[in-house]
Motif scaffolding. Sequence first.
Motif, PDB file in Angstrom:
ATOM      1  N   ASN A  60       0.853  -1.185   0.000  1.00 24.88           N
ATOM      2  CA  ASN A  60       0.000   0.000   0.000  1.00 24.88           C
ATOM      3  C   ASN A  60       0.895   1.243   0.000  1.00 24.88           C
ATOM      4  N   ALA A  61       0.275   2.393   0.032  1.00 24.05           N
ATOM      5  CA  ALA A  61       0.985   3.664   0.115  1.00 24.05           C
ATOM      6  C   ALA A  61       0.189   4.573   1.039  1.00 24.05           C
ATOM      7  N   SER A  62       0.754   5.690   1.415  1.00 25.80           N
ATOM      8  CA  SER A  62       0.072   6.621   2.312  1.00 25.80           C
ATOM      9  C   SER A  62       0.401   8.047   1.909  1.00 25.80           C
ATOM     10  N   PHE A  63      -0.627   8.846   1.732  1.00 30.08           N
ATOM     11  CA  PHE A  63      -0.435  10.255   1.398  1.00 30.08           C
ATOM     12  C   PHE A  63       0.209  11.000   2.567  1.00 30.08           C
ATOM     13  N   ASP A  64      -0.249  10.729   3.794  1.00 28.73           N
ATOM     14  CA  ASP A  64       0.288  11.410   4.962  1.00 28.73           C
ATOM     15  C   ASP A  64       1.755  11.081   5.186  1.00 28.73           C
ATOM     16  N   LYS A  65       2.155   9.825   4.885  1.00 33.87           N
ATOM     17  CA  LYS A  65       3.544   9.422   5.141  1.00 33.87           C
ATOM     18  C   LYS A  65       4.523  10.033   4.151  1.00 33.87           C
ATOM     19  N   MET A  66       4.027  10.633   3.092  1.00 31.55           N
ATOM     20  CA  MET A  66       4.912  11.291   2.134  1.00 31.55           C
ATOM     21  C   MET A  66       5.184  12.741   2.518  1.00 31.55           C
ATOM     22  N   PRO A 122     -14.904   3.963  -1.840  1.00 28.45           N
ATOM     23  CA  PRO A 122     -14.428   4.106  -0.459  1.00 28.45           C
ATOM     24  C   PRO A 122     -13.436   5.257  -0.329  1.00 28.45           C
ATOM     25  N   GLY A 123     -13.570   5.999   0.776  1.00 33.68           N
ATOM     26  CA  GLY A 123     -12.627   7.069   1.057  1.00 33.68           C
ATOM     27  C   GLY A 123     -12.954   8.401   0.434  1.00 33.68           C
ATOM     28  N   VAL A 124     -14.062   8.523  -0.314  1.00 33.53           N
ATOM     29  CA  VAL A 124     -14.408   9.786  -0.969  1.00 33.53           C
ATOM     30  C   VAL A 124     -14.995  10.760   0.059  1.00 33.53           C
ATOM     31  N   ASP A 125     -14.492  11.989   0.065  1.00 34.49           N
ATOM     32  CA  ASP A 125     -15.039  13.052   0.898  1.00 34.49           C
ATOM     33  C   ASP A 125     -16.203  13.661   0.120  1.00 34.49           C
ATOM     34  N   ARG A 126     -17.375  13.071   0.272  1.00 31.76           N
ATOM     35  CA  ARG A 126     -18.509  13.337  -0.622  1.00 31.76           C
ATOM     36  C   ARG A 126     -19.023  14.772  -0.538  1.00 31.76           C
ATOM     37  N   SER A 127     -18.843  15.430   0.612  1.00 38.22           N
ATOM     38  CA  SER A 127     -19.364  16.797   0.764  1.00 38.22           C
ATOM     39  C   SER A 127     -18.690  17.777  -0.177  1.00 38.22           C
ATOM     40  N   PHE A 128     -17.454  17.476  -0.580  1.00 41.54           N
ATOM     41  CA  PHE A 128     -16.696  18.415  -1.395  1.00 41.54           C
ATOM     42  C   PHE A 128     -16.436  17.888  -2.802  1.00 41.54           C
ATOM     43  N   MET A 129     -17.122  16.831  -3.182  1.00 41.37           N
ATOM     44  CA  MET A 129     -16.992  16.322  -4.549  1.00 41.37           C
ATOM     45  C   MET A 129     -17.705  17.276  -5.514  1.00 41.37           C
ATOM     46  N   GLN A 203     -10.195   1.982   8.342  1.00 47.10           N
ATOM     47  CA  GLN A 203      -8.867   1.516   7.962  1.00 47.10           C
ATOM     48  C   GLN A 203      -8.228   2.496   6.972  1.00 47.10           C
ATOM     49  N   PRO A 204      -6.880   2.502   6.917  1.00 45.06           N
ATOM     50  CA  PRO A 204      -6.218   3.356   5.914  1.00 45.06           C
ATOM     51  C   PRO A 204      -6.705   3.025   4.510  1.00 45.06           C
ATOM     52  N   LEU A 205      -6.793   4.038   3.683  1.00 48.91           N
ATOM     53  CA  LEU A 205      -7.268   3.842   2.322  1.00 48.91           C
ATOM     54  C   LEU A 205      -6.365   2.864   1.584  1.00 48.91           C
ATOM     55  N   TYR A 207      -4.894   1.820  -1.552  1.00 48.89           N
ATOM     56  CA  TYR A 207      -4.712   2.411  -2.877  1.00 48.89           C
ATOM     57  C   TYR A 207      -4.695   1.361  -3.982  1.00 48.89           C
ATOM     58  N   LYS A 208      -4.267   0.179  -3.664  1.00 49.44           N
ATOM     59  CA  LYS A 208      -4.294  -0.880  -4.671  1.00 49.44           C
ATOM     60  C   LYS A 208      -5.738  -1.235  -5.010  1.00 49.44           C
ATOM     61  N   GLN A 209      -6.552  -1.412  -3.975  1.00 49.47           N
ATOM     62  CA  GLN A 209      -7.964  -1.734  -4.202  1.00 49.47           C
ATOM     63  C   GLN A 209      -8.673  -0.586  -4.913  1.00 49.47           C
ATOM     64  N   LEU A 210      -8.380   0.662  -4.486  1.00 46.88           N
ATOM     65  CA  LEU A 210      -9.015   1.815  -5.115  1.00 46.88           C
ATOM     66  C   LEU A 210      -8.615   1.917  -6.578  1.00 46.88           C
ATOM     67  N   ARG A 211      -7.355   1.665  -6.866  1.00 46.35           N
ATOM     68  CA  ARG A 211      -6.893   1.717  -8.254  1.00 46.35           C
ATOM     69  C   ARG A 211      -7.572   0.643  -9.088  1.00 46.35           C
ATOM     70  N   ASP A 212      -7.719  -0.553  -8.536  1.00 42.26           N
ATOM     71  CA  ASP A 212      -8.393  -1.636  -9.266  1.00 42.26           C
ATOM     72  C   ASP A 212      -9.849  -1.271  -9.546  1.00 42.26           C
ATOM     73  N   GLN A 213     -10.515  -0.647  -8.553  1.00 45.31           N
ATOM     74  CA  GLN A 213     -11.904  -0.234  -8.766  1.00 45.31           C
ATOM     75  C   GLN A 213     -11.994   0.847  -9.834  1.00 45.31           C
ATOM     76  N   MET A 214     -11.045   1.787  -9.813  1.00 42.78           N
ATOM     77  CA  MET A 214     -11.053   2.860 -10.808  1.00 42.78           C
ATOM     78  C   MET A 214     -10.804   2.307 -12.214  1.00 42.78           C
ATOM     79  N   GLN A 215      -9.876   1.367 -12.326  1.00 42.75           N
ATOM     80  CA  GLN A 215      -9.583   0.791 -13.636  1.00 42.75           C
ATOM     81  C   GLN A 215     -10.777   0.009 -14.156  1.00 42.75           C
ATOM     82  N   ALA A 216     -11.489  -0.662 -13.246  1.00 41.57           N
ATOM     83  CA  ALA A 216     -12.674  -1.403 -13.663  1.00 41.57           C
ATOM     84  C   ALA A 216     -13.765  -0.446 -14.164  1.00 41.57           C
TER      85      ALA A 216
END
Length: 821
Positions: A60-66, A122-129, A203-205, A207-216
């Motif tokens: 996985n990866a983390s935006f905060d850890k970068m 998952p993980g979308v901040d829907r109020s500001f989309m 749980q932390p977002l 990114y692998k799962q999110l990327r797979d969902q986006m590609q699908a």
Amino acid sequence: MSFSSAPLDHMPVIGRVEDFDTRSGSTFERLIFNNRFAIVLACAAVTIGLAFCALRLGVNASFDKMMPSSHPYIENYKANAASLRGLGNSLRWVVENPSGDIYDPAYIATLRELNDKLFLLPGVDRSFMKSLWMPVVRWTEITENGFDGGPVMPQDYDGSPQALEKLRQNIYRSGIVGSLVANDQHSSMVFIPLLERDGVTGQPLDYKQLRDQMQALKAEYEVKGVRIHIIGFAKLAGDLIHGLLQVMVYFLVAALLVTAIIYAYTRCVRSTALVIACSLTAVVWQLGLMHLIGYVLDPFSVLVPFMIFAIGVSHGAQKMNGIMQDIGRGTHRYVAARYTFRRLFLAGLTALMADAVGFAVLSIIDIPAIRDLALQASIGVAILTLTNLLLLPVLLSYTGVGAKAAARAMRSSDGREHPVIKGLLTFTDPRVARWVLLGTVALTLGGLVVSRQLKIGDLDAGAPELRADSEYNRDDTFITQHYQLSSDQFAVIVTNPKNRLDNFESVMEMDRLEQQLRDLPGVQTTSSLASLGRPLTAAGFEGTPKWITINRDPAVLNESINNVNAASPEMVNDGRTVAPIIAFLTDHKAETLSSVVKLVEAFAATHNTADRQFLLAAGNAGIEAATNQTVARANYQMLGLVYAVVIVLCLVTFRSWRAVLVAVLPLAVTSVLAEALMVMLGIGVKVATLPVIALGVGIGIDYSLYLLTVYLSHLRQGCSVREAYRRSLLFTGKVVALIGITLSVAVATWIWSPIKFQADMGILLAFMFLWNMVGALVIVPSLAVYLLKPKAGDIAPAAPAIAGMQLENEALRERPRRVSA
């Protein structure tokens, strides 16, 4: 065998294990070799257990850890993050109609379906989309009856020509052309801010799962006639994680190349297999422990397993070579293993400590992802002490090496020198050494001149972690060309906790900073409470152009701010205490970020008051500016610490300041030339490349340690410089050359990696492996001619391990004890 013809040391040749005194050697040596079976059994059990853990290691990866967590910019951002929604981790989906414009009923219907599915990711901040289908995207107009407005998408939209025409009018009235709608109106954007943790699971977002969902989703809707372009950290991280699968193939190729080259050198299956197996065992232990302590493998720590493998192979090959040569002389395999353990354990331990320091000093970099890498790698190096310094000699004491391989090793060390050996011995000639050192000085000075142009941060537009022709960078180029507002946002955080920001003075100060930013090269445009409020003020006065201003009247100004808050809630918080000024940059190159930072800091120094503060920074470009500053500060500080610790370790090992100079100076040359190479290749110093610079020093000292350990021992025994170097070459020097070439070839395969920073690492590591080898075999003997002359008192006792290389007469005098071999 007489001393003059013996290329190794004076340890007696013992052909039968019964003639060897198991009480000889250090207490630690006896503890290891007199309990061999228990050690092998314990290591096997640990390997099996940690192998199961390694299989469960996540990726996985983390935006905060970068982000550099304690940098003032990041502290400012985190302190106001609740009021700066949409300026952190986000995605941008651009849905293009390749056969027409967006005013197409089929396109609008597809966009609606896709918008609804993206809303539920998952993980979308829907109020500001934001998108054409989100009610928060509104238009405002002044008419003869007063204000009029509503959602850009007509509430009664039915796909009819009349509804589409109404949509067209609303888009123009809302002013979103260039931001949510392309300049040519053939595509529109869905802006998706993300939360670092899934709102449902906590749980932390992933990114692998999110990327797979986006590609699908992308594949599902592109067959419906639209073309989709996606950018953002989550997409980048997902692509990097997906690319790890391909990177693993390159790692496998590198490991196979290493195995093949070592076998070609030894011609011994069993010893080659043990060296590779012990190095892989260290990798398994390291990955298993990562899982146990709660870490995951991320794109920036993916080099750690291979580095552990490479370091293990380097040390393992030295142990294997020593045992092979002793067996070739007629020594029993058990005795040969103990002899090699005595000769090389301290040198190996010191080298591994230097490697560990090279990793550990990375923890001074205030970026959690790098600190995680430092810890994981340090654990791996500590494991190598067990697997390659202890377990490997124990295993070889059981298996030995093939008879043909041992005989071949003996033939190569009996004084009949290879032409390469003869060529290397010329560097002990003072006349040749003088020219080598002069050439090294000239090369270093040239490297220093070039390295002065080394840049901090990214030097390319788009995502430099990926290839220029990658899908992500193609999408980024498309969005940059078709939208007025770039994805590189630098946000200045304006705060006024006491008097709030809805006063004329505060808004005017924001407007002044905006004007200065807009005049700066590299800034496309800006947006803030001030610039958005001007046209809304005019709208309250029949749209008269003279009212496109910031009004002193509190009631008029307050109404303008209310309208801004309704249309763009991310531009000011409800308490009116925090508001961002967003600068849209042409790119995120180091020069662009530096110019923006310099201007804002100068403005803040002049215009900050006790209450009103202009703080840096938010937005992806603001975070990157903070990261660049952290890397710039840590770069030479990190190198200084690495060199300081390496010098101390060498001093403890050699007990000679001259020997330390001989060992360390070639490393300094490598560091300078590596930086010059980065300039020539257009590689900046950043999070992905900074670890490689430190590792080049930590790992490079291995070569000099092994070579000088043997060299100093023979020098102290009365050999000339030439003879001491010859014997060092025949014992450890050959393996230094073997490992340098092997690892350079292995990591050079990374050049074809789809991940560009992985390719950059491959180039730098290959150069460092190769040049450190050249430094050890060419520059070290040239320096030794002048600094390590065999004069009385020049070389102090090197270390207990080197002293252990003396003749063991007690081993022959004591009563032999039997040992199972």
